[in-house]
Design a protein around this motif. Structure first.
Motif, mmCIF file in Angstrom:
data_model
loop_
_atom_site.group_PDB
_atom_site.id
_atom_site.type_symbol
_atom_site.label_atom_id
_atom_site.label_comp_id
_atom_site.label_asym_id
_atom_site.label_seq_id
_atom_site.Cartn_x
_atom_site.Cartn_y
_atom_site.Cartn_z
ATOM 1 N N SER A 124 9.132 7.735 13.366
ATOM 2 C CA SER A 124 8.120 6.799 13.878
ATOM 3 C C SER A 124 7.928 5.576 12.988
ATOM 4 O O SER A 124 7.351 4.574 13.429
ATOM 5 N N CYS A 125 8.367 5.648 11.736
ATOM 6 C CA CYS A 125 8.206 4.503 10.830
ATOM 7 C C CYS A 125 9.188 3.394 11.200
ATOM 8 O O CYS A 125 10.209 3.637 11.837
ATOM 9 N N ASP A 126 8.882 2.171 10.785
ATOM 10 C CA ASP A 126 9.740 1.028 11.113
ATOM 11 C C ASP A 126 11.058 1.081 10.345
ATOM 12 O O ASP A 126 12.109 0.711 10.848
ATOM 13 N N ILE A 127 10.958 1.536 9.094
ATOM 14 C CA ILE A 127 12.105 1.601 8.193
ATOM 15 C C ILE A 127 12.008 2.939 7.471
ATOM 16 O O ILE A 127 10.900 3.419 7.234
ATOM 17 N N ALA A 128 13.141 3.551 7.140
ATOM 18 C CA ALA A 128 13.101 4.784 6.347
ATOM 19 C C ALA A 128 14.180 4.754 5.280
ATOM 20 O O ALA A 128 15.354 4.506 5.585
ATOM 21 N N LEU A 151 -2.775 -7.132 2.451
ATOM 22 C CA LEU A 151 -1.898 -6.020 2.822
ATOM 23 C C LEU A 151 -0.684 -6.547 3.586
ATOM 24 O O LEU A 151 -0.822 -7.166 4.629
ATOM 25 N N ARG A 152 0.511 -6.257 3.059
ATOM 26 C CA ARG A 152 1.723 -6.813 3.681
ATOM 27 C C ARG A 152 2.702 -5.752 4.142
ATOM 28 O O ARG A 152 3.530 -5.967 5.002
ATOM 29 N N VAL A 153 2.643 -4.569 3.495
ATOM 30 C CA VAL A 153 3.576 -3.491 3.838
ATOM 31 C C VAL A 153 2.964 -2.158 3.401
ATOM 32 O O VAL A 153 2.199 -2.108 2.441
ATOM 33 N N ILE A 154 3.277 -1.108 4.163
ATOM 34 C CA ILE A 154 2.785 0.230 3.834
ATOM 35 C C ILE A 154 3.978 1.152 3.599
ATOM 36 O O ILE A 154 4.933 1.151 4.387
ATOM 37 N N ILE A 155 3.906 1.920 2.519
ATOM 38 C CA ILE A 155 4.945 2.911 2.222
ATOM 39 C C ILE A 155 4.320 4.301 2.308
ATOM 40 O O ILE A 155 3.280 4.550 1.701
ATOM 41 N N ILE A 156 4.961 5.187 3.071
ATOM 42 C CA ILE A 156 4.489 6.570 3.133
ATOM 43 C C ILE A 156 5.470 7.453 2.375
ATOM 44 O O ILE A 156 6.670 7.474 2.684
ATOM 45 N N SER A 157 4.973 8.154 1.343
ATOM 46 C CA SER A 157 5.818 9.070 0.585
ATOM 47 C C SER A 157 5.079 10.394 0.419
ATOM 48 O O SER A 157 4.034 10.594 1.028
ATOM 49 N N PRO A 193 4.775 -3.877 8.483
ATOM 50 C CA PRO A 193 5.843 -2.879 8.507
ATOM 51 C C PRO A 193 5.453 -1.622 7.730
ATOM 52 O O PRO A 193 4.777 -1.706 6.707
ATOM 53 N N VAL A 194 5.887 -0.473 8.247
ATOM 54 C CA VAL A 194 5.630 0.805 7.587
ATOM 55 C C VAL A 194 6.973 1.440 7.215
ATOM 56 O O VAL A 194 7.848 1.603 8.071
ATOM 57 N N ILE A 195 7.101 1.770 5.941
ATOM 58 C CA ILE A 195 8.351 2.333 5.420
ATOM 59 C C ILE A 195 8.140 3.788 5.020
ATOM 60 O O ILE A 195 7.205 4.099 4.277
ATOM 61 N N ALA A 196 9.000 4.678 5.504
ATOM 62 C CA ALA A 196 8.975 6.065 5.030
ATOM 63 C C ALA A 196 9.892 6.139 3.815
ATOM 64 O O ALA A 196 11.034 5.682 3.858
ATOM 65 N N LYS A 197 9.353 6.689 2.726
ATOM 66 C CA LYS A 197 10.146 6.871 1.506
ATOM 67 C C LYS A 197 10.318 8.368 1.324
ATOM 68 O O LYS A 197 9.399 9.060 0.894
ATOM 69 N N VAL A 198 11.482 8.879 1.718
ATOM 70 C CA VAL A 198 11.668 10.325 1.855
ATOM 71 C C VAL A 198 12.490 10.893 0.703
ATOM 72 O O VAL A 198 13.605 10.442 0.449
ATOM 73 N N ASN A 199 11.906 11.891 0.034
ATOM 74 C CA ASN A 199 12.620 12.572 -1.036
ATOM 75 C C ASN A 199 12.433 14.067 -0.847
ATOM 76 O O ASN A 199 11.538 14.671 -1.410
ATOM 77 N N GLY A 200 13.280 14.659 -0.003
ATOM 78 C CA GLY A 200 13.129 16.080 0.289
ATOM 79 C C GLY A 200 13.243 16.357 1.770
ATOM 80 O O GLY A 200 13.769 15.557 2.536
ATOM 81 N N LEU A 201 12.698 17.492 2.168
ATOM 82 C CA LEU A 201 12.862 17.983 3.529
ATOM 83 C C LEU A 201 11.782 17.423 4.458
ATOM 84 O O LEU A 201 10.609 17.402 4.104
ATOM 85 N N ARG A 221 0.847 -1.190 0.000
ATOM 86 C CA ARG A 221 0.000 0.000 0.000
ATOM 87 C C ARG A 221 0.886 1.245 0.000
ATOM 88 O O ARG A 221 1.744 1.405 0.860
ATOM 89 N N ASN A 222 0.670 2.099 -0.993
ATOM 90 C CA ASN A 222 1.356 3.389 -1.036
ATOM 91 C C ASN A 222 0.421 4.471 -0.532
ATOM 92 O O ASN A 222 -0.677 4.627 -1.061
ATOM 93 N N ILE A 223 0.863 5.199 0.490
ATOM 94 C CA ILE A 223 0.113 6.358 0.958
ATOM 95 C C ILE A 223 0.966 7.586 0.627
ATOM 96 O O ILE A 223 2.113 7.684 1.073
ATOM 97 N N VAL A 224 0.407 8.472 -0.184
ATOM 98 C CA VAL A 224 1.161 9.645 -0.623
ATOM 99 C C VAL A 224 0.575 10.908 0.005
ATOM 100 O O VAL A 224 -0.615 11.198 -0.171
#
Length: 258
Positions: free
Chosen positions: A118-122, A49-55, A99-107, A15-18
């Motif tokens: 707070s995310c499990d992985i970044a 649902l197996r993993v969530i990515i927040i971008s 698991p929740v992954i933060a996918k960070v591109n920026g500030l 799941r991608n949450i943008v």
């Protein structure tokens, strides 16, 4: 219903949450927090649902609280509500069974930095930066400090909190705020690689492992070993626990029931 400020997409277990309010630098307004909470909780027990990515859309991953919501025009009750739902979303991330992954591109600043912590992985691109600049505008980042102080060495966290100066992506990696730093054009690929690896495992086993990890981190050594010893025994009684070991012995790929 409140305005939808996030976009939710799901395919093949991921799941991608943008965060999708780039005009407002993806500020964690009340509406954004409600949107994020809804997307995190949506059908979270489903086997699909197996993993969530927040971008996030735009050059700023997340700028933290919307300061217009915190000006004196709004009453104290409203301010408390914003901070309460923010804390709820941050702790929810660790309580989710995937698991929740933060996918960070920026500030990522203030509560946005808290979200990453707070995310499990970044996973972050090289141009990403992380800061808690609240002190500069007279509102100390006390709630972000909870997440920061639990994922960074104390002296690094406090330097960030007292000066408001940003950490580069490489510094964030060195001090453990993020798990990986990659060139911007490799960010998607690297995040998907981690996600796909997680998707190969049993959902029930990963859920048990995640919940146990956060529980034992809050305990002393003896209590943690007592508790996890029991969890390992319980894990063996799970259908997927049995299947995994049988598959290993029979030198075949496990077939998970999740």
């Amino acid at each position: 219903p409140p305005e939808k400020l996030t976009v939710r997409r799901q395919a093949e277990g991921v799941r991608n949450i943008v965060l999708n309010n780039p005009r407002k630098r993806n500020a964690l307004s009340l509406a954004m927090l409600q949107s994020l909470r809804e997307d995190l909780l949506h059908d979270v027990k489903s086997r699909d649902l197996r993993v969530i990515i927040i971008s996030a859309e735009g050059p700023v991953f997340c700028s933290g609280h919307d300061l217009k919501e915190l000006s004196s025009e709004d009453d104290v009750k409203h301010h408390s509500q914003v901070f309460e739902i923010c804390a709820e979303v941050m702790t929810l991330i660790q309580k989710l069974p995937v698991p929740v992954i933060a996918k960070v591109n920026g500030l990522a600043t203030a509560a946005g930095c808290q979200l990453v912590a707070s995310c499990d992985i970044a996973v972050a691109s090289e141009k990403s930066q992380f800061a808690t600049p609240g002190v500069n505008i007279g509102l100390f980042c006390s709630t972000p400090a909870v997440a920061l102080g639990r994922s960074l060495p104390r002296k690094v966290a406090l330097e960030m909190l007292f000066t408001g100066e940003p950490l580069s992506a490489q510094e964030a990696l060195m001090h453990g705020l993020v798990s990986k730093v990659v060139p911007e054009d490799k960010l998607e690929e690297e995040t998907m690689k981690i996600s796909q690896k997680i998707c190969e495992s049993s959902k029930s086993v990963v859920a048990l492992g995640k919940a146990t990890f956060y529980r034992q981190m809050a305990q002393d050594l003896d209590t943690a070993y007592k508790m996890t010893t029991q969890v390992m025994a319980d894990n063996l009684t799970l259908r997927d626990g049995q299947e995994g070991i049988e598959a290993f012995i029979q030198k075949r790929k496990p077939v998970w029931s999740h």
